[in-house]
Design a protein around this motif. Structure first.
Motif, short mmCIF file in Angstrom:
data_model
loop_
_atom_site.label_atom_id
_atom_site.label_comp_id
_atom_site.label_asym_id
_atom_site.label_seq_id
_atom_site.Cartn_x
_atom_site.Cartn_y
_atom_site.Cartn_z
N LEU A 51 1.00 -0.72 0.06
CA LEU A 51 -0.61 -0.27 0.07
C LEU A 51 0.65 1.27 0.42
O LEU A 51 0.30 2.20 0.43
N ARG A 52 1.95 1.43 -0.06
CA ARG A 52 2.98 1.61 -0.75
C ARG A 52 2.55 3.79 -1.06
O ARG A 52 2.81 4.28 -0.73
N LEU A 53 1.94 3.24 -2.51
CA LEU A 53 1.71 4.11 -3.06
C LEU A 53 -0.09 5.23 -2.49
O LEU A 53 -0.24 6.08 -2.92
N ARG A 57 0.33 8.92 -1.82
CA ARG A 57 -1.36 9.67 -2.43
C ARG A 57 -1.82 10.70 -1.37
O ARG A 57 -2.66 11.98 -1.46
N ILE A 58 -1.85 9.84 -0.21
CA ILE A 58 -2.66 10.25 0.89
C ILE A 58 -2.34 11.58 1.79
O ILE A 58 -2.55 12.12 2.10
N ALA A 59 -0.41 11.08 1.62
CA ALA A 59 -0.29 11.66 3.01
C ALA A 59 0.41 12.97 2.24
O ALA A 59 0.24 14.17 2.98
N GLY A 61 -0.81 14.53 -0.78
CA GLY A 61 -2.17 14.60 -1.36
C GLY A 61 -1.82 14.64 -3.39
O GLY A 61 -0.60 14.80 -3.66
N ALA A 62 -2.52 14.49 -3.57
CA ALA A 62 -2.69 13.96 -5.15
C ALA A 62 -2.43 15.56 -6.29
O ALA A 62 -1.62 14.90 -7.30
N ARG A 63 -2.99 16.56 -5.86
CA ARG A 63 -2.75 17.55 -5.76
C ARG A 63 -1.54 18.43 -6.12
O ARG A 63 -0.65 18.89 -7.01
N ASN A 64 -1.18 18.47 -5.41
CA ASN A 64 0.00 19.22 -5.06
C ASN A 64 1.73 18.01 -5.46
O ASN A 64 2.26 18.97 -4.92
N PHE A 65 0.67 16.60 -4.85
CA PHE A 65 2.63 16.55 -5.53
C PHE A 65 2.83 15.44 -6.64
O PHE A 65 1.66 14.91 -6.85
N PRO A 66 3.31 15.69 -7.68
CA PRO A 66 3.75 15.01 -9.04
C PRO A 66 3.78 13.69 -8.88
O PRO A 66 4.35 12.26 -7.67
N THR A 70 5.37 10.86 -6.27
CA THR A 70 4.60 9.65 -5.28
C THR A 70 5.77 8.30 -5.98
O THR A 70 5.73 7.87 -4.96
N LEU A 71 6.21 7.97 -6.92
CA LEU A 71 6.87 7.09 -7.50
C LEU A 71 8.53 6.81 -7.26
O LEU A 71 8.91 5.29 -6.51
N LEU A 72 8.83 7.83 -6.86
CA LEU A 72 10.05 8.11 -5.76
C LEU A 72 9.82 8.15 -4.46
O LEU A 72 10.53 6.91 -3.67
N THR A 73 8.57 8.35 -4.15
CA THR A 73 8.90 8.48 -2.56
C THR A 73 8.40 7.01 -2.17
O THR A 73 8.58 6.05 -1.23
N GLY A 74 7.45 6.27 -3.08
CA GLY A 74 6.88 4.91 -2.99
C GLY A 74 7.97 3.78 -3.08
O GLY A 74 8.06 2.85 -2.00
N LYS A 75 8.95 4.26 -3.72
CA LYS A 75 10.55 3.51 -4.26
C LYS A 75 11.17 3.30 -2.55
O LYS A 75 11.65 2.25 -2.00
N THR A 76 11.11 4.58 -1.85
CA THR A 76 12.08 4.37 -0.40
C THR A 76 11.66 3.58 0.22
O THR A 76 11.39 3.18 1.47
#
Length: 180
Positions: A51-53, A57-59, A61-66, A70-76
């Protein structure tokens, strides 16, 4: 969350068993605490991994975070999720050393692990140009190394052989799946 709470709960039993020189009971309690920690932390790590992605997105925000961020943060987050079980085991093992009246070993191994994490972070993030993903790799490797060092030092100090009989006796021989 898991290692600290289980470590704190098992600490009085570990201390009492050590004080009464019940080495086999100490070993059983320590093994049981580690297994309980892994029983809780492995599924937690899997859930975070899966459930990382959506969590990112919830943490953020979808609009403010490209999406690329999101993908880079999800990998981390995925790499950090791999460190959840080992970090949980560290909490239990450190309490076991405290029960043995040894505060020096956890202090030295934790200090060494922190230095090792910083060195690996610099190597992976700067030298190998992995950026923030390198930090996740460094933490995962460092916590695994720290756990293995604590396990080996506990074995050397107490002659406890961790997990020596539970896989073979609990699953393999009873079911006939693996005949070891």
């Amino acid at each position: 969350l898991f290692g600290t709470t289980i470590g704190q709960a098992s600490f009085p039993s570990l201390s009492a068993e050590f004080a009464a020189e019940k080495k086999e009971e100490f070993a059983k309690t320590l093994r049981s605490s580690l297994l309980q920690t892994l029983f809780l932390s492995l599924p937690a790590a899997a859930i975070v991994l899966i459930l990382r992605l959506p969590a990112v997105r919830i943490a953020f925000g979808a609009r403010n975070f490209p999406w690329e961020a999101t993908l880079l943060t999800g990998k981390t987050v995925a790499l950090l999720a791999l460190a959840i079980p080992t970090q949980s085991a560290i909490g239990v093992l450190i309490r076991a050393f405290y029960a043995l009246h040894d505060t020096k070993t956890p202090f030295l191994t934790t200090s060494g692990s922190a230095a090792f994490t910083v060195i690996l972070s610099i190597i992976f993030a700067e030298t190998l140009k992995l950026g923030v993903i390198g930090l996740g790799v460094a933490v995962a490797i460092s916590t695994l190394t720290h756990t293995l060092i604590l396990l080996s030092l506990m074995h050397k100090k107490t002659a406890i052989i961790f997990f020596m009989d539970w896989p073979r006796n609990a699953f393999c021989c009873r079911t006939g799946v693996l005949n070891i």
